[in-house]
Design an enzyme around this catalytic site. Sequence first.
Site, PDB file in Angstrom:
ATOM      1  N   HIS A   1       0.846  -1.201   0.000  1.00  0.00           N
ATOM      2  CA  HIS A   1       0.000   0.000   0.000  1.00  0.00           C
ATOM      3  C   HIS A   1       0.878   1.248   0.000  1.00  0.00           C
ATOM      4  O   HIS A   1       1.831   1.337   0.771  1.00  0.00           O
ATOM      5  CB  HIS A   1      -0.940  -0.014   1.200  1.00  0.00           C
TER       6      HIS A   1
ATOM      7  N   LYS B   1     -13.798   5.631   6.364  1.00  0.00           N
ATOM      8  CA  LYS B   1     -14.169   6.635   5.360  1.00  0.00           C
ATOM      9  C   LYS B   1     -15.693   6.658   5.188  1.00  0.00           C
ATOM     10  O   LYS B   1     -16.303   7.691   4.969  1.00  0.00           O
ATOM     11  CB  LYS B   1     -13.495   6.296   4.020  1.00  0.00           C
TER      12      LYS B   1
HETATM   13  P1  PGA Z   1      -7.313  -0.604  -0.217  1.00  0.00           P
HETATM   14  O1  PGA Z   1      -6.744  -0.416   1.235  1.00  0.00           O
HETATM   15  O2  PGA Z   1      -7.486   0.740  -0.800  1.00  0.00           O
HETATM   16  O3  PGA Z   1      -6.272  -1.408  -0.868  1.00  0.00           O
HETATM   17  O4  PGA Z   1      -8.589  -1.354  -0.043  1.00  0.00           O
HETATM   18  C1  PGA Z   1      -7.267   0.520   2.027  1.00  0.00           C
HETATM   19  C2  PGA Z   1      -6.302   0.841   3.127  1.00  0.00           C
HETATM   20  O5  PGA Z   1      -5.531  -0.005   3.546  1.00  0.00           O
HETATM   21  O6  PGA Z   1      -6.350   1.979   3.574  1.00  0.00           O
END
Ligand code: PGA
EC number: 4.1.1.31
Length: 900
Positions: A138, A567
């Site tokens: 990520h 979110k």
């Molecule tokens: P994703 O992960 O966008 O890959 O679903 C979200 C995150 O870890 O904030």
Amino acid sequence: MATLTPPAGAPAITQNPDIRYLGRLLGDVIRAYGGEGLYKQTEYIRAASVDRARGIQGADLADTGLDALSLDDTLSFVRGFMLFSMLANLAEDRQGVAAEPGADVASAVARLESHGVSHDAVLDLLAHSLIVPVLTAHPTEVRRKSMIDHKNRIADLMQLKDAGRAETPEGENLEEAIFRQIALLWQTRPLRREKLFVADEIENVLAYFRDVFLPVLPALYARWERVLGARPQSFLRVGSWIGGDRDGNPFVQAPQLAFALQRGCQAAINYYLDALHALGAELSLSTELAHVPQAVLDLAEASGDLSPSRKDEPYRRALSGIYARLAATCVALTGEQPARPAKLSGEAYATPQDFRRDLVIVAQGLASEGDGALATGGALGRLIRAVETFGFHLATLDMRQNSAVHERVVAELLKVAGVEADYLALDEYARIALLRKELANNRPLGSRFSSYSEETATELAIVEAAAQAHRTYGPQCISHYIISMAQSVSDLLEVNILLKEAGLWRAADNGEPPHAAIMAIPLFETIGDLEAAPNIMSAYFGLPEIAGVVKARGHQEVMVGYSDSNKDGGYITSTWGLYKASQALAPVFAEAGTGMQLFHGRGGAVGRGGGSAFAAIQAQPKDTVQGRIRITEQGEVIAAKFGTRDVAMTNLEAMTSATLLASLEPEGISTRDAARFAGAMDELSKTAFAAYRDLVYGTEGFRDFFRQLTPIQEIAGLKIGSRPASRKKSTAIEDLRAIPWVFSWAQARVMLPGWYGVGHALTAFEDKALLAHMAQHWSFLKSALANLEMVLAKSDLGIAARYLPLVEDQALAGSIFGRIRDGWAQTHDGLLAATGQSRLLDRNATLETSIRLRLPYIEPLNLLQVELLKRHRAGEDDPRIREGIELSINAIATALRNSG
Ligand code: PGA
């Protein structure tokens, strides 16, 4: 004059001597390489910022001399402050800021013993435990690997300094060596110019395996064996998503999956070969002086090692044979010779278990001599442990894709096969009925004579690559398939259908039960989906095709997403929703007679589930941690938690001890309290949810406000990950990925996802005594509020207000910002009242010191960022402006830590 040193004599701040020391050297470097002028300017701004932070001056940019900086000096200045933050992080990590009291297995075992939980009970739990940090790619790590490497080298040198050494082992003056490393940092470009590819991400993470995980895990087990007085099975593993997670990343395809596994296999085998080589040097026992059991003699004989000098040294000969077989395994599995090829030839091992078996023969031989000390605890014991843990595959690689993709692919497969013309038009019941029928039938849907869309072809290729990997490396190399945005039973069944296409799902046949070589795992990540999770899992377990598979496996995993639920519903609603979902899932699993394994998808920032893992695991509801847990470790968190062996040991101790405590410690609150507390949380969550949704999704113009106030658009340009910044070309907040959402709010110091709505809830909640009681006695709320407090301490609405001129519609900016400011004040006051404190972090002196030391250094960066954003958005096209913005983003993220 010392430079870049923290404010002298500020009350309540315990100075960290390393920060002073490294800050002084950084000042020397700036003077030597940036010139006296830059040094003086930097020092002036630093002193002015510190004064302003202590309330001595006004808050005007002009007061600090910032506005007088040329563009070139701005870049140098930002770099200087970024490096200071980096060095301050290093100094803090060295002082054990990361180590929480009691967060180790020895303390956990002692604590459990005080509750009457015996060592045997701990060992019983560990016999079927699985604890896995799962590394993902990520994109929240803003620093280049080269910068992190320099930082780690400085950390090593600082250890020599601690030991009172004046010289490095190479004879260099120690201080000069540290200076030199800082000078290298100063002259290393902090921003990546080139796009990052998946292969780079794979290589980056391999360095952590080679340098840290491979040596550290066996060392930890050796320590734990002493604590437990027995040898537990290898329950701690390290997982990876890199090369397998293709949700929103079109660059992860079958070749990347294969490459990740091939490189992992090479890293593991080369590590074992090195260990064997070292053992060969060590195990010089001679038949003339030691009794050697027949099994070892047989192994020596079979090795083909005829060297006369080793004739009486059967252990060495046995190890040469093992070495040769392992080197042949490397060639067989990866198609490449190991780094140090074997001198003898040997037959490749079919499985890591076969390799381990030979090692055990050697260990048993050693154990049969003398007091057996040579067999345990030493390098051979560690190697055996490493093989049990890392096999030939190094890390279990998870696959991940979005449920919407699976739906489309299955629809196309069904259509082309002539089974169902319009799967997407079917309702959930009809879909389940159809998919069940297909799962009961071993005939594949796909045909190599049909043609498919690119998407379908790619998805088929990847399950095929997974099947190939199983044949090559064994089934442990891929055992989890995560379904993002899972919302229904059919979302799970669709993945089983795709697995069946590659032979990874087998229907019941000839009295053989059905079998799934890879587990389909739902990721529940919106508030609504978390609420629906227990029903979905119960219905899934209820299907006869599935029940058999799950029973045979003995456990099922469910993944829960922190970022997206945050979110969607705001901090407290997400946190509570995750807790409730986990709690409600426990009886569903109990009824299905299968073990529950939760996979926590959390990032570093509080708005993405960040905060102390030790506290978070312990705060899980009763019966939801049954010795089994997986947790994502992402971006900058990987370097922070596993950057060096010491830090990695601390964090793996914390994760393991928390899992033991969460699994075995008696519930801390009574059933009556649990019910009362849950009622209170429901109410708090409801109020917070309404406030959060109203602001973020119900306010006209909020999207524009967010996009203009924060550097969200500029963040997308950072080259910090291989995947594109967003899934769709939409500016809707619903479509934005959670990472840039949280990241950009942190940059502007609002940090809205970490707190907004909580203040409304705390204010409206009437029973303040109950609130205070819960905040004091309930680990769940304690941990949630501790994270909230950290976010509040790092946010600064005074600085955030400096970003307001970036919003075009000033009336809109004023009204929305007013609501945010009120919400912040309510959250701040509510938190202090609930926790009985007179100021933030009153009871967390270490964190307070850390944050207060940083704040004066972040503010100028924020002010410069605003100026650069203004110029950029006004159309100035000097490339240094763009570079300055990216540098400032980088520097602020480094200084705030866990902000991405
Ligand atoms: P994703 O992960 O966008 O890959 O679903 C979200 C995150 O870890 O904030």
